[in-house]
Design a protein around this motif. Structure first.
Motif, PDB file in Angstrom:
ATOM      1  N   ARG A 104      38.343  36.223  31.943  1.00 46.28           N
ATOM      2  CA  ARG A 104      39.376  35.242  32.286  1.00 46.28           C
ATOM      3  C   ARG A 104      39.576  34.263  31.147  1.00 46.28           C
ATOM      4  N   SER A 105      40.830  33.911  30.937  1.00 46.29           N
ATOM      5  CA  SER A 105      41.195  32.784  30.079  1.00 46.29           C
ATOM      6  C   SER A 105      41.895  31.778  30.975  1.00 46.29           C
ATOM      7  N   THR A 106      41.647  30.498  30.738  1.00 43.08           N
ATOM      8  CA  THR A 106      42.334  29.436  31.470  1.00 43.08           C
ATOM      9  C   THR A 106      42.946  28.499  30.443  1.00 43.08           C
ATOM     10  N   VAL A 107      44.239  28.255  30.606  1.00 46.79           N
ATOM     11  CA  VAL A 107      44.992  27.488  29.624  1.00 46.79           C
ATOM     12  C   VAL A 107      45.754  26.372  30.325  1.00 46.79           C
ATOM     13  N   GLU A 108      45.677  25.154  29.780  1.00 46.30           N
ATOM     14  CA  GLU A 108      46.509  24.067  30.286  1.00 46.30           C
ATOM     15  C   GLU A 108      47.878  24.160  29.618  1.00 46.30           C
ATOM     16  N   ILE A 109      48.917  24.088  30.446  1.00 48.75           N
ATOM     17  CA  ILE A 109      50.287  24.198  29.943  1.00 48.75           C
ATOM     18  C   ILE A 109      51.060  22.928  30.285  1.00 48.75           C
ATOM     19  N   GLY A 110      52.224  22.777  29.691  1.00 46.89           N
ATOM     20  CA  GLY A 110      53.037  21.583  29.893  1.00 46.89           C
ATOM     21  C   GLY A 110      53.525  21.404  31.309  1.00 46.89           C
ATOM     22  N   ARG A 111      54.204  22.404  31.845  1.00 45.74           N
ATOM     23  CA  ARG A 111      54.722  22.277  33.205  1.00 45.74           C
ATOM     24  C   ARG A 111      55.213  23.617  33.714  1.00 45.74           C
ATOM     25  N   LEU A 112      55.385  23.673  35.010  1.00 48.64           N
ATOM     26  CA  LEU A 112      55.992  24.806  35.710  1.00 48.64           C
ATOM     27  C   LEU A 112      57.096  24.235  36.591  1.00 48.64           C
ATOM     28  N   PRO A 113      58.035  25.056  37.037  1.00 48.97           N
ATOM     29  CA  PRO A 113      59.137  24.525  37.843  1.00 48.97           C
ATOM     30  C   PRO A 113      58.700  24.059  39.229  1.00 48.97           C
ATOM     31  N   HIS A 114      59.439  23.127  39.789  1.00 57.99           N
ATOM     32  CA  HIS A 114      59.352  22.726  41.200  1.00 57.99           C
ATOM     33  C   HIS A 114      57.968  22.292  41.662  1.00 57.99           C
ATOM     34  N   GLY A 115      57.198  21.636  40.821  1.00 58.15           N
ATOM     35  CA  GLY A 115      55.898  21.135  41.239  1.00 58.15           C
ATOM     36  C   GLY A 115      54.813  22.185  41.370  1.00 58.15           C
ATOM     37  N   MET A 116      55.040  23.349  40.799  1.00 55.95           N
ATOM     38  CA  MET A 116      54.000  24.381  40.825  1.00 55.95           C
ATOM     39  C   MET A 116      52.865  23.950  39.909  1.00 55.95           C
ATOM     40  N   LEU A 117      51.634  24.223  40.351  1.00 62.99           N
ATOM     41  CA  LEU A 117      50.459  23.769  39.619  1.00 62.99           C
ATOM     42  C   LEU A 117      49.801  24.858  38.783  1.00 62.99           C
ATOM     43  N   LEU A 118      50.090  26.121  39.103  1.00 62.43           N
ATOM     44  CA  LEU A 118      49.457  27.202  38.352  1.00 62.43           C
ATOM     45  C   LEU A 118      50.280  28.482  38.398  1.00 62.43           C
ATOM     46  N   GLU A 119      49.923  29.364  37.487  1.00 65.98           N
ATOM     47  CA  GLU A 119      50.452  30.719  37.406  1.00 65.98           C
ATOM     48  C   GLU A 119      49.283  31.590  36.950  1.00 65.98           C
ATOM     49  N   ILE A 120      49.179  32.789  37.532  1.00 62.01           N
ATOM     50  CA  ILE A 120      48.103  33.701  37.131  1.00 62.01           C
ATOM     51  C   ILE A 120      48.696  35.081  36.889  1.00 62.01           C
ATOM     52  N   GLU A 121      48.289  35.699  35.775  1.00 59.90           N
ATOM     53  CA  GLU A 121      48.646  37.084  35.473  1.00 59.90           C
ATOM     54  C   GLU A 121      47.365  37.887  35.371  1.00 59.90           C
ATOM     55  N   CYS A 122      47.492  39.221  35.494  1.00 58.37           N
ATOM     56  CA  CYS A 122      46.267  40.020  35.389  1.00 58.37           C
ATOM     57  C   CYS A 122      46.554  41.423  34.864  1.00 58.37           C
ATOM     58  N   ILE A 123      45.477  42.051  34.453  1.00 61.56           N
ATOM     59  CA  ILE A 123      45.469  43.463  34.079  1.00 61.56           C
ATOM     60  C   ILE A 123      44.404  44.126  34.947  1.00 61.56           C
ATOM     61  N   ALA A 124      44.768  45.237  35.565  1.00 64.44           N
ATOM     62  CA  ALA A 124      43.834  45.976  36.424  1.00 64.44           C
ATOM     63  C   ALA A 124      43.840  47.444  36.041  1.00 64.44           C
ATOM     64  N   THR A 125      42.784  48.124  36.399  1.00 57.62           N
ATOM     65  CA  THR A 125      42.766  49.568  36.211  1.00 57.62           C
ATOM     66  C   THR A 125      43.539  50.207  37.361  1.00 57.62           C
ATOM     67  N   ALA A 126      44.216  51.283  37.062  1.00 60.65           N
ATOM     68  CA  ALA A 126      44.968  52.017  38.080  1.00 60.65           C
ATOM     69  C   ALA A 126      44.075  53.102  38.665  1.00 60.65           C
ATOM     70  N   GLN A 127      44.184  53.295  39.942  1.00 62.42           N
ATOM     71  CA  GLN A 127      43.426  54.355  40.583  1.00 62.42           C
ATOM     72  C   GLN A 127      44.238  55.639  40.524  1.00 62.42           C
ATOM     73  N   ARG A 128      43.652  56.661  40.003  1.00 63.99           N
ATOM     74  CA  ARG A 128      44.326  57.959  39.883  1.00 63.99           C
ATOM     75  C   ARG A 128      44.465  58.604  41.245  1.00 63.99           C
ATOM     76  N   LYS A 129      45.656  59.071  41.552  1.00 70.38           N
ATOM     77  CA  LYS A 129      45.884  59.794  42.800  1.00 70.38           C
ATOM     78  C   LYS A 129      45.790  61.277  42.519  1.00 70.38           C
ATOM     79  N   THR A 130      44.989  61.963  43.309  1.00 69.62           N
ATOM     80  CA  THR A 130      44.842  63.397  43.126  1.00 69.62           C
ATOM     81  C   THR A 130      45.817  64.123  44.048  1.00 69.62           C
ATOM     82  N   THR A 131      46.346  65.241  43.557  1.00 67.41           N
ATOM     83  CA  THR A 131      47.278  66.028  44.366  1.00 67.41           C
ATOM     84  C   THR A 131      46.733  67.400  44.631  1.00 67.41           C
TER      85      THR A 131
END
Length: 131
Positions: A104-131
């Motif tokens: 995780r990285s946590t960064v203080e930013i200037g602002r977000l719209p409409h009084g929002m206090l945070l935003e979070i993005e992520c990267i995940a591994t995809a689960q392979r579907k078998t056929t």
């Protein structure tokens, strides 16, 4: 490598020219999620814990749609409008994810719209579907 856009009605719709997430190869890249309900309304005005909960809820819904889950998250980036909100965000974050926690990285930013206090993005591994 083929890319596929991920979209679910269980999370706030994109407000611009981006996908909620994109799956590519073995990974799912989730765009920054804001504290909005599926209709795009702000949740938890001024309440970092409520805003963190809805952001992580939205992230989980998007990952489910992509065939992944919060358990598959390997990296997050948290954007806070004030690092004073770190303890409240971290409490909900720690209760949502299980060890081993994602990188995780946590960064203080200037602002977000409409009084929002945070935003979070992520990267995940995809689960392979078998056929």
């Amino acid at each position: 490598m083929a890319r596929k856009s991920v979209l679910t009605s269980q999370a706030a719709p994109p407000a611009g020219a981006y996908s909620q997430a994109v799956s590519a190869g073995d990974f799912v890249f989730v765009s920054g999620q804001l504290p909005l309900d599926p209709n795009g309304a702000l949740v938890g005005a001024g309440d970092i814990k409520a805003q963190t909960r809805i952001v992580l809820h939205n992230m989980a819904a998007i990952l489910r749609e992509a065939g992944s889950s919060l358990d598959d998250v390997v990296k997050t980036t948290v954007f806070l409008t004030s690092l004073d909100d770190f303890p409240g965000m971290n409490e909900i974050y720690a209760a949502t994810f299980a060890p081993p926690y994602p990188a995780r990285s946590t960064v203080e930013i200037g602002r977000l719209p409409h009084g929002m206090l945070l935003e979070i993005e992520c990267i995940a591994t995809a689960q392979r579907k078998t056929t």
